[in-house]
Design a protein around this motif. Structure first.
Motif, short mmCIF file in Angstrom:
data_model
loop_
_atom_site.label_atom_id
_atom_site.label_comp_id
_atom_site.label_asym_id
_atom_site.label_seq_id
_atom_site.Cartn_x
_atom_site.Cartn_y
_atom_site.Cartn_z
N MET A 1 -0.14 -1.48 -0.05
CA MET A 1 -0.09 0.05 0.49
C MET A 1 0.90 0.98 -0.03
SD MET A 1 -2.75 1.28 2.88
CE MET A 1 -4.34 0.93 1.60
N PHE A 2 0.62 1.91 -0.50
CA PHE A 2 1.20 3.17 -1.11
C PHE A 2 1.32 4.29 0.16
CE2 PHE A 2 1.19 8.35 -1.40
CZ PHE A 2 1.71 8.39 -1.85
N SER A 3 2.47 4.73 0.84
CA SER A 3 2.76 5.87 2.44
C SER A 3 4.05 6.35 1.77
CB SER A 3 3.43 4.65 3.52
OG SER A 3 3.33 5.08 3.86
N GLU A 5 4.62 8.79 3.75
CA GLU A 5 5.07 9.05 4.88
C GLU A 5 6.53 8.02 4.44
OE1 GLU A 5 5.61 9.84 9.92
OE2 GLU A 5 3.90 9.38 9.21
N ARG A 6 6.19 6.75 4.20
CA ARG A 6 7.43 6.78 4.81
C ARG A 6 7.96 6.35 3.24
NH1 ARG A 6 6.25 0.30 2.87
NH2 ARG A 6 8.03 -0.21 2.84
N LEU A 7 7.87 7.48 1.80
CA LEU A 7 8.47 8.09 0.95
C LEU A 7 9.47 8.73 1.63
CD1 LEU A 7 6.22 8.08 -2.25
CD2 LEU A 7 8.45 6.57 -1.52
N LEU A 8 8.45 9.52 2.44
CA LEU A 8 9.65 11.01 2.89
C LEU A 8 10.55 10.39 3.44
CD1 LEU A 8 6.46 12.96 3.25
CD2 LEU A 8 7.97 13.60 1.57
N GLN A 9 10.18 9.76 4.81
CA GLN A 9 11.53 9.19 5.20
C GLN A 9 12.18 8.54 4.96
OE1 GLN A 9 9.21 6.51 7.77
NE2 GLN A 9 8.83 7.48 9.50
N ALA A 10 12.82 8.36 3.92
CA ALA A 10 13.55 7.98 3.11
C ALA A 10 14.68 8.36 2.03
CB ALA A 10 13.16 6.45 2.03
N HIS A 11 13.79 9.86 2.34
CA HIS A 11 14.86 11.36 1.30
C HIS A 11 15.90 10.82 2.31
CE1 HIS A 11 15.62 14.08 -0.49
NE2 HIS A 11 14.79 14.08 -1.30
N PRO A 12 17.08 11.29 1.96
CA PRO A 12 18.03 11.68 2.76
C PRO A 12 18.70 12.30 3.63
CG PRO A 12 18.29 11.98 0.63
CD PRO A 12 17.58 11.38 0.75
N VAL A 13 17.11 13.63 2.80
CA VAL A 13 17.15 15.20 3.41
C VAL A 13 15.74 15.96 4.37
CG1 VAL A 13 16.90 17.79 2.72
CG2 VAL A 13 18.20 16.02 1.69
N ALA A 24 3.55 14.53 4.27
CA ALA A 24 2.43 12.94 4.15
C ALA A 24 0.70 12.57 4.26
CB ALA A 24 3.23 12.14 5.02
N ARG A 25 0.69 13.85 5.46
CA ARG A 25 -0.80 13.77 4.55
C ARG A 25 -1.47 14.99 4.15
NH1 ARG A 25 0.72 10.79 8.49
NH2 ARG A 25 -0.05 9.50 6.41
N ALA A 26 -0.70 15.81 3.25
CA ALA A 26 -1.35 16.73 2.46
C ALA A 26 -0.49 16.49 1.20
CB ALA A 26 0.00 17.82 2.68
N VAL A 27 -0.33 15.17 1.51
CA VAL A 27 0.52 14.58 -0.30
C VAL A 27 -0.38 13.98 -0.29
CG1 VAL A 27 1.63 13.18 -1.49
CG2 VAL A 27 2.95 14.70 0.21
N GLU A 28 -1.11 12.81 0.63
CA GLU A 28 -2.23 11.93 0.36
C GLU A 28 -3.79 12.04 0.34
OE1 GLU A 28 -1.65 9.17 3.95
OE2 GLU A 28 0.28 8.00 3.26
N GLY A 32 -5.71 11.68 -3.31
CA GLY A 32 -7.69 11.26 -3.35
C GLY A 32 -8.43 12.68 -4.31
N CYS A 33 -7.45 13.83 -3.80
CA CYS A 33 -8.52 15.25 -4.37
C CYS A 33 -8.24 14.31 -5.38
CB CYS A 33 -8.11 16.63 -3.76
SG CYS A 33 -9.53 17.49 -4.23
N VAL A 34 -7.22 14.10 -6.32
CA VAL A 34 -6.88 14.48 -8.01
C VAL A 34 -8.01 12.93 -8.35
CG1 VAL A 34 -5.69 13.29 -9.79
CG2 VAL A 34 -4.27 15.19 -7.76
N ALA A 35 -8.15 12.03 -8.19
CA ALA A 35 -9.16 11.20 -7.42
C ALA A 35 -10.28 11.39 -8.43
CB ALA A 35 -8.26 9.17 -6.78
N ALA A 36 -10.53 11.66 -6.59
CA ALA A 36 -11.71 12.18 -6.47
C ALA A 36 -12.11 12.97 -7.84
CB ALA A 36 -12.26 12.77 -5.43
N CYS A 37 -11.70 14.54 -7.79
CA CYS A 37 -11.37 15.44 -9.06
C CYS A 37 -11.71 15.10 -10.03
CB CYS A 37 -11.30 16.35 -8.78
SG CYS A 37 -11.58 17.68 -6.95
N THR A 38 -10.72 14.46 -10.68
CA THR A 38 -11.13 13.33 -11.73
C THR A 38 -12.39 12.77 -12.58
OG1 THR A 38 -8.96 13.57 -11.90
CG2 THR A 38 -9.59 11.47 -13.62
N ALA A 39 -12.39 11.67 -11.65
CA ALA A 39 -13.55 11.24 -11.51
C ALA A 39 -15.42 12.10 -11.53
CB ALA A 39 -13.83 10.30 -10.29
N CYS A 40 -14.85 13.22 -10.56
CA CYS A 40 -15.77 14.04 -10.82
C CYS A 40 -16.19 14.84 -11.88
CB CYS A 40 -15.80 15.38 -9.45
SG CYS A 40 -17.69 15.90 -9.52
#
Length: 135
Positions: A1-3, A5-13, A24-28, A32-40
């Motif tokens: 599953m996509f996370s 936060e895990r991607l952000l933690q893996a970054h050296p900076v 992470a919450r803003a990215v997710e 989610g908004c991209v998906a909902a808005c595109t479908a809508c």
């Protein structure tokens, strides 16, 4: 599953924990908004009375575009030193979400896709505002 936060933690900076979690919450929320808005937007243009839903479709398409750019930018942590740019981007994302929310709220009782879009835009606004508080 996509996370995000895990991607952000893996970054050296990686950012500080509280900021990283908010990013992470803003990215997710933005994705989610991209998906909902595109479908809508697509559903609005597939309904019988497209004239009545054209403003909602346009707002949803714009929102999806802005949210995609926001998520992509937030995932590139090496660019976070440009604080003013991030603030402007998050404000633009919030503005696009609020416009889409207003347009879709007019139709949410008749169309589930608009109701789901309202939920996604509301969540994205909350996540962007939380991140703005930390910047």
């Amino acid at each position: 599953m996509f996370s995000a936060e895990r991607l952000l933690q893996a970054h050296p900076v990686a950012a500080a924990a509280e900021t990283r979690e908010a990013i992470a919450r803003a990215v997710e929320a933005a994705l989610g908004c991209v998906a909902a808005c595109t479908a809508c937007a697509d559903a609005c243009l597939s309904e019988e009375d497209t004239t009545r839903l054209s403003r909602a479709a346009a707002a949803a398409e714009t929102c999806a575009t802005v949210c995609a750019a926001t998520a992509s930018t937030l995932l590139r942590q090496s660019g976070h030193a440009e604080r003013e740019g991030l603030i402007t981007l998050l404000q633009s994302c919030t503005s696009a979400c609020l416009r889409c929310e207003r347009e879709c709220r007019e139709h949410e009782m008749m169309h589930d896709h608009c109701r789901l879009c309202v939920e996604a835009t509301t969540a994205c606004v909350a996540a962007c505002e939380r991140l703005l508080e930390l910047l």
